[in-house]
Design an enzyme around this catalytic site. Structure first.
Site, mmCIF file in Angstrom:
data_model
loop_
_atom_site.group_PDB
_atom_site.id
_atom_site.type_symbol
_atom_site.label_atom_id
_atom_site.label_comp_id
_atom_site.label_asym_id
_atom_site.label_seq_id
_atom_site.Cartn_x
_atom_site.Cartn_y
_atom_site.Cartn_z
ATOM 1 N N GLN A 79 40.544 42.307 37.744
ATOM 2 C CA GLN A 79 40.545 40.993 37.819
ATOM 3 C C GLN A 79 39.001 40.485 38.064
ATOM 4 O O GLN A 79 38.378 40.777 38.934
ATOM 5 C CB GLN A 79 41.265 40.699 39.202
ATOM 6 C CG GLN A 79 41.479 39.166 39.570
ATOM 7 C CD GLN A 79 40.556 38.553 40.338
ATOM 8 O OE1 GLN A 79 40.787 38.738 41.685
ATOM 9 N NE2 GLN A 79 39.766 37.572 40.099
ATOM 10 N N ASP A 102 35.750 31.333 35.312
ATOM 11 C CA ASP A 102 34.582 31.995 36.279
ATOM 12 C C ASP A 102 33.185 31.673 35.630
ATOM 13 O O ASP A 102 32.973 31.767 34.591
ATOM 14 C CB ASP A 102 35.083 33.597 35.951
ATOM 15 C CG ASP A 102 34.234 34.443 37.066
ATOM 16 O OD1 ASP A 102 32.958 34.209 37.429
ATOM 17 O OD2 ASP A 102 34.858 35.443 37.384
ATOM 18 N N GLY A 145 39.440 30.302 38.841
ATOM 19 C CA GLY A 145 38.187 30.572 38.687
ATOM 20 C C GLY A 145 37.867 32.114 39.157
ATOM 21 O O GLY A 145 38.782 32.963 38.847
ATOM 22 N N HIS A 146 36.865 32.371 39.763
ATOM 23 C CA HIS A 146 36.162 33.758 40.166
ATOM 24 C C HIS A 146 37.252 34.452 41.294
ATOM 25 O O HIS A 146 37.704 35.336 40.777
ATOM 26 C CB HIS A 146 34.914 33.665 40.775
ATOM 27 C CG HIS A 146 34.107 35.180 40.991
ATOM 28 N ND1 HIS A 146 33.722 35.603 39.809
ATOM 29 C CD2 HIS A 146 33.607 35.671 41.953
ATOM 30 C CE1 HIS A 146 33.109 36.749 40.106
ATOM 31 N NE2 HIS A 146 33.188 36.922 41.688
ATOM 32 N N PHE A 147 37.495 33.909 42.263
ATOM 33 C CA PHE A 147 38.148 34.351 43.128
ATOM 34 C C PHE A 147 39.941 34.055 42.966
ATOM 35 O O PHE A 147 40.409 33.172 44.029
ATOM 36 C CB PHE A 147 37.917 34.000 44.727
ATOM 37 C CG PHE A 147 36.639 34.765 45.279
ATOM 38 C CD1 PHE A 147 36.715 36.067 45.943
ATOM 39 C CD2 PHE A 147 35.388 34.457 44.965
ATOM 40 C CE1 PHE A 147 35.660 36.549 46.289
ATOM 41 C CE2 PHE A 147 34.467 34.874 45.518
ATOM 42 C CZ PHE A 147 34.564 36.114 46.238
#
Length: 299
Positions: free
Chosen positions: A137, A247, A273-275
């Site tokens: 991920q 991201d 996005g990232h998280f």
């Protein structure tokens, strides 16, 4: 009415090479439940997996440690300031390797996210027999998965004027919050607890220098991308790739690049996005459950 209850989770410490390592471990309903090791990212710790453990931990044994210098684990004095611990990605992998041995794990699916990818792939190269499968991920292993911002960050060197200040700026609350909210479609779905807890740990005494040392060592990961890609081609582990499309550090091409070496991987690119677990857990958790079931069944 059937009520889905959260998993029971134990919160423990174990000594690894003189470092007291904190970890969370779900207590599944069956003793032979599939095992997944969850390796966290920057600037977070095992708490980033709390909700995933709540959802899946009754059926699977989920184990999430904090690296040295992160979360509730020890923060040994950095070698760069005269201490005994080398805050490099090799150093983190050394402790995680010892952690796996201390828990007696010999076969597991590995979840790699952000910093978890360079730590995890080092473990995979050392012990391919441990890896039953991969959940990736936003854990990058390819040049095309580096954004311009990431490339600029990786180019920082200790001797360059302003380099350390750039790293220190990344350790501030606005930067931490931006990593959570950046790329999300609905920021109201992002609980403030994550970035607030991350910042709490970042601001504790003795935490800054380890992060600076790791930042300057990040180039070592890019240099090892070819090794990790060769490992993927040689061992072809079952893989689930779940990627937040927007991201700011590791953009979408990094997800598709895995298919060159793992053409049978199950790829899902998600509008976040990232998280990604923060706002898309409802979508991601069933994918992980199906994947773990498939690996356990030998599919």
């Amino acid at each position: 009415m059937s009520l889905a209850l959260p998993a029971r989770t134990a919160h423990r410490h174990v000594q690894v090479a003189g470092v007291r390592v904190f970890y969370r471990e779900s207590l599944p309903e069956t003793p032979d439940a599939p095992v997944m090791l969850l390796l966290h990212g920057f600037p977070s710790a095992s708490h980033q997996y709390r909700r995933l453990i709540d959802v899946l931990g009754s059926r699977y044994r989920l184990i999430a440690p904090d690296y040295p210098g992160f979360g509730h684990s020890d923060v040994p004095e950095p070698a760069s300031t005269g201490g005994t611990f080398d805050y490099t990605f090799d150093g983190l992998a050394d402790v995680m390797e010892g952690f796996v041995r201390r828990l007696g794990l010999d076969r597991f699916v590995m979840y790699v996210f952000d910093f978890g990818a360079p730590v995890g792939f080092r473990l995979a190269l050392r012990h391919p027999e441990w890896i039953a499968g991969l959940v990736v991920q936003n854990g990058n292993a390819y040049e095309e998965g580096l954004s311009p911002e990431a490339r600029e960050f990786i180019s920082l060197r200790p001797h360059k004027e302003g380099a350390e200040k750039t790293v220190r700026d990344l350790l501030t609350l606005p930067a931490t919050r931006a990593q959570y909210e950046g790329g999300t479609r609905d920021p109201e779905l992002i609980a403030p607890d994550g970035w607030t807890l991350d910042q709490h740990f970042l601001d504790l005494p003795g935490r800054t220098r380890p992060q600076i040392d790791l930042a300057f060592d990040y180039i070592s990961n890019v240099e090892r991308y070819p090794e990790w890609q060769e490992w993927l081609r040689e061992y072809t582990p079952p893989a689930l790739i779940v990627w937040g499309r927007d991201d700011m550090f590791f953009p979408e091409p990094g997800a598709h690049a895995y298919l060159r070496d793992l053409p049978d991987a199950d790829l899902h690119v998600i509008d976040t996005g990232h998280f990604a677990l923060e706002d898309r857990l409802r979508e991601i958790a069933p994918l992980i459950a199906d994947f773990l079931n498939g690996v356990a069944a030998g599919r």
